[in-house]
Enzyme design. Structure first.
Site, PDB file in Angstrom:
ATOM      1  N   HIS A 205       0.804  -1.224   0.000  1.00 16.58           N
ATOM      2  CA  HIS A 205       0.000   0.000   0.000  1.00 16.58           C
ATOM      3  C   HIS A 205       0.839   1.277   0.000  1.00 16.58           C
ATOM      4  CE1 HIS A 205       1.065  -0.172   4.235  1.00 16.58           C
ATOM      5  NE2 HIS A 205       0.732   1.107   4.314  1.00 16.58           N
TER       6      HIS A 205
HETATM    7  C1  UD1 Z   1      -1.675   5.461   6.381  1.00 12.08           C
HETATM    8  C2  UD1 Z   1      -0.288   5.846   6.937  1.00 12.08           C
HETATM    9  C3  UD1 Z   1       0.696   4.726   6.657  1.00 12.08           C
HETATM   10  C4  UD1 Z   1       0.184   3.400   7.162  1.00 12.08           C
HETATM   11  C5  UD1 Z   1      -1.190   3.144   6.568  1.00 12.08           C
HETATM   12  C6  UD1 Z   1      -1.799   1.854   7.036  1.00 12.08           C
HETATM   13  C7  UD1 Z   1       0.222   8.250   6.855  1.00 12.08           C
HETATM   14  C8  UD1 Z   1       1.030   9.279   6.171  1.00 12.08           C
HETATM   15  N1  UD1 Z   1       0.224   7.041   6.278  1.00 12.08           N
HETATM   16  O1  UD1 Z   1      -1.532   5.353   4.971  1.00 12.08           O
HETATM   17  O2  UD1 Z   1       1.913   5.027   7.317  1.00 12.08           O
HETATM   18  O3  UD1 Z   1       1.078   2.377   6.810  1.00 12.08           O
HETATM   19  O4  UD1 Z   1      -2.056   4.227   6.943  1.00 12.08           O
HETATM   20  O5  UD1 Z   1      -3.016   1.617   6.425  1.00 12.08           O
HETATM   21  O6  UD1 Z   1      -0.363   8.520   7.885  1.00 12.08           O
HETATM   22  N2  UD1 Z   1      -8.999   5.198   2.607  1.00 12.08           N
HETATM   23  C9  UD1 Z   1     -10.218   4.586   2.614  1.00 12.08           C
HETATM   24  N3  UD1 Z   1     -10.761   4.230   3.821  1.00 12.08           N
HETATM   25  C10 UD1 Z   1     -10.112   4.460   4.997  1.00 12.08           C
HETATM   26  C11 UD1 Z   1      -8.870   5.091   4.970  1.00 12.08           C
HETATM   27  C12 UD1 Z   1      -8.309   5.444   3.777  1.00 12.08           C
HETATM   28  O7  UD1 Z   1     -10.823   4.349   1.588  1.00 12.08           O
HETATM   29  O8  UD1 Z   1     -10.671   4.086   6.062  1.00 12.08           O
HETATM   30  C13 UD1 Z   1      -8.397   5.560   1.318  1.00 12.08           C
HETATM   31  C14 UD1 Z   1      -8.709   6.972   0.887  1.00 12.08           C
HETATM   32  O9  UD1 Z   1      -8.826   6.984  -0.482  1.00 12.08           O
HETATM   33  C15 UD1 Z   1      -7.447   7.711   1.307  1.00 12.08           C
HETATM   34  C16 UD1 Z   1      -6.377   6.678   1.078  1.00 12.08           C
HETATM   35  O10 UD1 Z   1      -6.992   5.435   1.416  1.00 12.08           O
HETATM   36  O11 UD1 Z   1      -7.243   8.881   0.570  1.00 12.08           O
HETATM   37  C17 UD1 Z   1      -5.149   6.876   1.901  1.00 12.08           C
HETATM   38  O12 UD1 Z   1      -5.465   6.960   3.298  1.00 12.08           O
HETATM   39  P1  UD1 Z   1      -4.464   7.738   4.289  1.00 12.08           P
HETATM   40  O13 UD1 Z   1      -4.901   7.600   5.681  1.00 12.08           O
HETATM   41  O14 UD1 Z   1      -4.188   9.100   3.769  1.00 12.08           O
HETATM   42  O15 UD1 Z   1      -3.101   6.951   4.082  1.00 12.08           O
HETATM   43  P2  UD1 Z   1      -2.788   5.381   4.026  1.00 12.08           P
HETATM   44  O16 UD1 Z   1      -2.286   5.085   2.672  1.00 12.08           O
HETATM   45  O17 UD1 Z   1      -3.883   4.556   4.586  1.00 12.08           O
END
Ligand code: UD1
Length: 363
Positions: A205
């Site tokens: 991811h």
């Molecule tokens: C975040 C952490 C990363 C961790 C990961 C575990 C940061 C910078 N990154 O990355 O270190 O390894 O979590 O999962 O904090 N989304 C959903 N549903 C959710 C959450 C996210 O659909 O419940 C999607 C959205 O499109 C969002 C994208 O995932 O924009 C990224 O989510 P985000 O929390 O920004 O970062 P992660 O890639 O999950």
């Protein structure tokens, strides 16, 4: 004593659970939990609270997704009033996600002591948002709870005084140890039809792996090739799901390469325990697979968890099809061995509670 924990993203929850339990057993301690809402899908958040027995957060800031600046700023704006109202003696932050650094900044500006759980890890890769979060959080923290001795060495090299560091061990392993029996009883390999067969468990991811179409394509081809030899189970993170869809990529016919929804903690652990090989870019899986003695390929140029390579089963591999296939062949051919890493013993949370409540020191 009022202690306030802030969590927001999936890997935070396994780190909070053991400490919530340890603090829950202490008289005179009120432990307040704040969920920032960085992760909000039930399968990325609620199931973890339920399975790990974490008390319901008293506050949910419901910040949701956004750019790094937007997400970090929203957490700060919404967390500050909670801090002012709760007046904690210390704010506890976990790992390296945006929620971690945002809460630490707010606490520091309000003059509240900060405890950082999983302090001192460094990938030295400044392109990773997590590395920025780690460095800034550690700079602001008063109590730095480290999982491994290399973390203490990193902090020392940055000028952090020894009195602030506590080598408590790996709290993620506390959750793993407490969940082993339940994970075994779940028998997930049977439910996925791979019991008794060698299979590969995959999670990917990181933006560095999934945001560039060429790299993602290369990795999907590697997984397709691996699936010719053994079933590949790939629970897909929401951001990876979107990127694969944008690519227009379709899994090969048959069920050798299976793209699954994100899995609950126990189900993933149950699959991880019996996997022949793990391929990942997650921090947590590097650690868990080492503890379990399962070979792991980490698709990254660096790791902030070097003990998993030097003492554990982890090996770094480039995001190229041939590199992944060659490393997979080597990893599967190598003899299995028992791994023990210092203070990865299921008692990190007890040590943290002793520091916070009793003023103990762990050097
Ligand atoms: C975040 C952490 C990363 C961790 C990961 C575990 C940061 C910078 N990154 O990355 O270190 O390894 O979590 O999962 O904090 N989304 C959903 N549903 C959710 C959450 C996210 O659909 O419940 C999607 C959205 O499109 C969002 C994208 O995932 O924009 C990224 O989510 P985000 O929390 O920004 O970062 P992660 O890639 O999950």
């Amino acid at each position: 004593m009022i202690l306030l924990s802030v969590v927001g993203a999936r890997p935070n929850f396994m780190k909070l659970a053991p400490l919530a339990r340890a603090l829950g057993g202490r008289s005179g301690v009120r432990h307040v939990i704040v969920h920032t809402g960085q992760h909000y899908d039930a399968e990325m958040s609620d199931t973890f609270f339920a399975e790990l027995g974490i008390p319901r957060p008293q506050h949910n800031l419901e910040v949701g997704s956004g750019s790094h600046a937007a997400q970090t700023a929203a957490i700060m704006l919404r967390f500050e009033p909670v801090c002012l109202e709760t007046k904690p003696d210390a704010v506890l932050v976990y790992g390296d996600v945006n929620s971690t650094v945002a809460a630490a900044l707010v606490a520091a500006k309000l003059g509240i002591r900060i405890g950082h759980v999983e302090a001192g890890l460094r990938s030295r890769d400044w392109t990773m948002p997590e590395e920025i979060n780690r460095v800034v959080t550690d700079r602001l923290a008063d109590l730095l709870f480290t999982p491994s001795r290399d973390a203490n060495a990193n902090l020392r090299a940055e000028g952090v005084p020894d009195e602030r560091m506590h080598f408590v061990g790996n709290i993620m392993i506390d959750s793993l140890v407490a969940s082993l029996d339940a994970a075994r009883a779940l028998a997930a390999p049977r439910r996925h039809g791979v019991e008794g067969r060698p299979y590969v468990l995959v999670t990917l991811h990181r933006p560095g792996n999934v945001d560039a179409p060429d790299t993602l394509c290369e990795l999907l081809e590697a997984l397709t090739a691996l699936s010719a030899d053994a079933p590949v189970l790939f629970p897909v993170h929401p951001r990876t799901r979107v990127r694969i869809r944008d690519l227009g990529w379709r899994a090969p016919a048959g069920d050798a390469l299976r793209l699954l929804d994100p899995l609950p903690y126990l189900e993933l652990l149950s699959l991880e325990m019996a996997a022949r090989l793990v391929v990942t870019d997650s921090g947590g899986l590097q650690e868990e697979s080492s503890y379990l003695g399962v070979p792991c390929l980490t698709v990254r140029p660096s790791t902030e968890r070097p003990v998993t390579c030097t003492e554990g089963t982890n090996r770094l591999v480039a995001a190229r099809r041939e590199a992944v296939l060659a490393a997979a062949r080597d990893a599967v051919a190598a003899p299995r061995r028992r791994v023990t890493i210092e203070r990865w013993d299921g008692h990190a949370a007890d040590r943290i509670a002793e520091v916070l409540v009793d003023g103990a020191r762990f050097t």
